[in-house]
Design a protein around this motif. Sequence first.
Motif, mmCIF file in Angstrom:
data_model
loop_
_atom_site.group_PDB
_atom_site.id
_atom_site.type_symbol
_atom_site.label_atom_id
_atom_site.label_comp_id
_atom_site.label_asym_id
_atom_site.label_seq_id
_atom_site.Cartn_x
_atom_site.Cartn_y
_atom_site.Cartn_z
ATOM 1 N N LEU A 1 37.286 27.892 35.718
ATOM 2 C CA LEU A 1 38.546 28.640 35.624
ATOM 3 C C LEU A 1 38.324 30.141 35.690
ATOM 4 O O LEU A 1 39.215 30.899 36.061
ATOM 5 N N THR A 2 37.141 30.573 35.293
ATOM 6 C CA THR A 2 36.901 32.007 35.140
ATOM 7 C C THR A 2 36.345 32.644 36.418
ATOM 8 O O THR A 2 36.461 33.844 36.623
ATOM 9 N N PHE A 3 35.703 31.804 37.243
ATOM 10 C CA PHE A 3 35.098 32.343 38.465
ATOM 11 C C PHE A 3 35.693 31.693 39.702
ATOM 12 O O PHE A 3 36.038 30.513 39.651
ATOM 13 N N PRO A 4 35.762 32.352 40.843
ATOM 14 C CA PRO A 4 35.532 33.799 40.933
ATOM 15 C C PRO A 4 36.665 34.588 40.267
ATOM 16 O O PRO A 4 37.754 34.070 40.110
ATOM 17 N N LYS A 5 36.366 35.828 39.911
ATOM 18 C CA LYS A 5 37.362 36.679 39.242
ATOM 19 C C LYS A 5 38.519 36.990 40.191
ATOM 20 O O LYS A 5 38.312 37.167 41.395
ATOM 21 N N ALA A 6 39.704 37.060 39.613
ATOM 22 C CA ALA A 6 40.894 37.319 40.424
ATOM 23 C C ALA A 6 40.938 38.764 40.890
ATOM 24 O O ALA A 6 40.465 39.671 40.197
ATOM 25 N N GLU A 7 41.473 38.954 42.096
ATOM 26 C CA GLU A 7 41.760 40.309 42.590
ATOM 27 C C GLU A 7 42.935 40.849 41.777
ATOM 28 O O GLU A 7 43.700 40.071 41.219
ATOM 29 N N PRO A 8 43.072 42.164 41.716
ATOM 30 C CA PRO A 8 44.236 42.705 41.005
ATOM 31 C C PRO A 8 45.529 42.151 41.604
ATOM 32 O O PRO A 8 45.658 42.040 42.831
ATOM 33 N N GLY A 9 46.445 41.766 40.736
ATOM 34 C CA GLY A 9 47.731 41.260 41.202
ATOM 35 C C GLY A 9 47.739 39.751 41.449
ATOM 36 O O GLY A 9 48.786 39.151 41.624
ATOM 37 N N GLU A 10 46.550 39.146 41.427
ATOM 38 C CA GLU A 10 46.473 37.704 41.655
ATOM 39 C C GLU A 10 46.262 37.028 40.301
ATOM 40 O O GLU A 10 45.573 37.581 39.446
ATOM 41 N N SER A 11 46.842 35.827 40.115
ATOM 42 C CA SER A 11 46.627 35.180 38.817
ATOM 43 C C SER A 11 45.229 34.556 38.797
ATOM 44 O O SER A 11 44.733 34.073 39.812
ATOM 45 N N GLN A 12 44.616 34.584 37.623
ATOM 46 C CA GLN A 12 43.248 34.100 37.487
ATOM 47 C C GLN A 12 43.137 32.626 37.881
ATOM 48 O O GLN A 12 42.189 32.209 38.525
ATOM 49 N N ILE A 13 44.129 31.844 37.493
ATOM 50 C CA ILE A 13 44.059 30.413 37.780
ATOM 51 C C ILE A 13 44.096 30.153 39.281
ATOM 52 O O ILE A 13 43.337 29.333 39.799
ATOM 53 N N ASP A 14 44.966 30.885 39.990
ATOM 54 C CA ASP A 14 45.046 30.692 41.443
ATOM 55 C C ASP A 14 43.728 31.019 42.118
ATOM 56 O O ASP A 14 43.314 30.361 43.069
ATOM 57 N N ALA A 15 43.056 32.035 41.592
ATOM 58 C CA ALA A 15 41.826 32.496 42.232
ATOM 59 C C ALA A 15 40.631 31.599 41.920
ATOM 60 O O ALA A 15 39.706 31.503 42.716
ATOM 61 N N SER A 16 40.653 30.944 40.776
ATOM 62 C CA SER A 16 39.468 30.217 40.318
ATOM 63 C C SER A 16 39.181 28.961 41.140
ATOM 64 O O SER A 16 40.047 28.450 41.855
ATOM 65 N N ILE A 17 37.943 28.474 41.002
ATOM 66 C CA ILE A 17 37.546 27.233 41.680
ATOM 67 C C ILE A 17 38.419 26.084 41.178
ATOM 68 O O ILE A 17 38.934 25.284 41.959
ATOM 69 N N THR B 1 42.886 26.334 29.744
ATOM 70 C CA THR B 1 43.653 26.863 30.873
ATOM 71 C C THR B 1 44.619 27.957 30.423
ATOM 72 O O THR B 1 44.671 29.042 31.013
ATOM 73 N N TYR B 2 45.366 27.661 29.365
ATOM 74 C CA TYR B 2 46.342 28.650 28.908
ATOM 75 C C TYR B 2 45.667 29.869 28.285
ATOM 76 O O TYR B 2 46.186 30.976 28.373
ATOM 77 N N ALA B 3 44.511 29.640 27.657
ATOM 78 C CA ALA B 3 43.782 30.772 27.083
ATOM 79 C C ALA B 3 43.317 31.710 28.197
ATOM 80 O O ALA B 3 43.392 32.934 28.081
ATOM 81 N N VAL B 4 42.859 31.111 29.314
ATOM 82 C CA VAL B 4 42.400 31.922 30.436
ATOM 83 C C VAL B 4 43.583 32.560 31.149
ATOM 84 O O VAL B 4 43.524 33.716 31.599
ATOM 85 N N ALA B 5 44.700 31.783 31.226
ATOM 86 C CA ALA B 5 45.851 32.244 32.002
ATOM 87 C C ALA B 5 46.498 33.494 31.416
ATOM 88 O O ALA B 5 47.004 34.341 32.145
#
Lengths: 79, 618
Positions: free
Chosen positions: B475-491, B533-537
């Motif tokens: 969930l944490t990697f790869p790191k999200a680009e600015p403006g992108e949600s972390q969950i969408d960006a993660s593996i 998930t929610y903690a990361v989100a």
Amino acid sequence: MTLDQLDHGQRATVVSVDWASLAPEDGKRLRAMGLDEGASVAVAHRGMFGGADPLAVTVGRMTVALRRAHAAAMEVERA
Amino acid sequence: MTRQRTAALVGNPNAGKSALFNALTGARQKIANYPGVTVERKAGRLILPSGEPLELIDLPGSYSFDAASPDEEVTRKVVHGEFPGEVLPEVLVIVLDAANLEQHLVFAQEVIALGRPTVVALNMIDLAERDGLTLDPAALSQALGVPVIPTVAVRRKGLAELAEAIARAEVTAGEGGADAQPRQHMTLPERRLAARHMAKAAVLSESARHRLHTGLDKVLLHPWLGVPILFVLLFVMFQAVFAWATPFADGLEAGVGAISEWVVATFPGGFLRDLVTEGVLAGVGSVVVFLPQIVILFAFILVMEASGYMARAAYIMDRLMARVGLSGKSFIPLLSSFACAIPGIMATRSIADPKDRLTTILVAPLMTCSARLPVYALIIAAVIPNTTVGPGVGLQGLVLFALYVAGIFGAMVVALVLRRTVAQGSASGFIMELPRYQMPRLRDLGIGLWQRAWVFLRRAGTIIFMATIVLWVLLTFPKAEPGESQIDASIAGRLATGVHAVVEPIGFNREMALALVPAMAAREVAVSSLATTYAVASDDEEETAMALEEEVAARWSLPTALAFLAWFVFAPQCLSTIAVARRETNGWKWPMFMVGYLFALAYVFAGATYWIAVAAGL
């Protein structure tokens, strides 16, 4: 008279068992529990929903639950 | 030369063997499976009067060496030294129910006839006295030709004497007593006749005193009252699971929160701190808080077993179980499956009929195991209002009860179908001893609860711990680009998109899709993965403090939450269960069949629930 027809609480002796009518495993188990020719038995409880199935039979100081079909294979004589 | 010092407890079922084992070994016990089979091997350390330890094995209860079930087969093989990997026990300790000598002496003679060093524990002598029996252990000892020690396992009476007798018998074994010749063989009728005579000789007096259990049975096995009493009892059990556990769960939750805060305050921010707070504490912590509910559930099941009621429950249920082609014997494995399907499936070993056994194994995962409880509890607490619908009946408890009923009903229907299709066969039999009632002892209850709680915590500490960390990393990697949600960006987010496409039609959201995959390892992981998930989100630090329950309440619609509940009633989400089913059915055919039909049911019912709820405007 067979065991399933025995009155509630009436003591009786098993005089013969129609082993052939029982599944071999069931026969083995009944014998191991002492439900065998010569055993002194009584019907302690009758099943639920009026179907009188299963039965709880006391043999010695033990209570054994068994189905009506098993009890019907046991010929008993009132003590 | 040092010998492997061992003794084994043998005896009929319901002789109080396990209570004696607990009393002799206390907490020094190990439970594992016999290699190759799934019968439980219970062994513990008994300290002899000399201070030396001896390994004591508790063998499955048997009526005879003429084995009728896999459990009895294990007893026969171990006692004869034929079990691969198990040493021949040097001393055999026969456990007899003092109040049921006539029956128990039949098997005892079979054991003594082996000619091995043997000691008899004349157990539950207090119950025999309560029944009005006065016994003569010396006369019995003389008749049997082996030492007889009166014991009351639950009150720890006679234990020192028994240990001493075992030590003495062990010396004989060491001196070559083990090659004593087996005594003459007697047939079953001969042994039964001898048992009757010995029992008669050992009973000094017998007063016809009113026995408690006949009175209890009049009520509990009443043709009309028996069923409602059982159902009320089960209902109380499920209400208690929800109501009594709350204060303890709140305390645990507060504790985990405090540790998390302390970690945040003490350590500098960074990868490691995030892993501990967002991964480990959010994940494992969210599962550990369900320990009180699991302990309460197991407490009820253990009390039912120890009191002797469980066999009655099987008796009561036989007629109903017969309707779907099973027997009352299947009720016990199925009821233990409420705690966990693994011991449940293993308990099917007591079912002699193979078709019956297969059907029971295949439907056992439908019984609501304790691993579902965390999921149910979370969703119910989040979306079902905490209102009362009657005196002492809460809506939340009622919904929980309904979920359990859904599982039972599903199991019954599936059993009926299986019995007519893949597991066709003649009607099975039902023969079972109804043991005498007994007051469960706190000590035995404590040992049983501790073992169950430990298994749960170990799962939390291993499978769930690992799954949580892996998920957090994904969930944490790869790191999200600015403006992108972390969950969408993660593996994990990308993986979830694939799963989501499959489960979207039945109303599941992305987080749920994300939770389903690691929950395959163990159901309760669904909760920890939602927590992670929610903690990361939540990028916002303050938002992280929000309880998982509130997150779910805020983010899920009611139809979605209900569909998720329906999914968990049916879905096969535990690798261990599948593995046990494979071992028990000797191949992949049946476990694969099980997984397939469970997924199909889960998908259909979750979908139906979602669409009905949406249509109803919930």
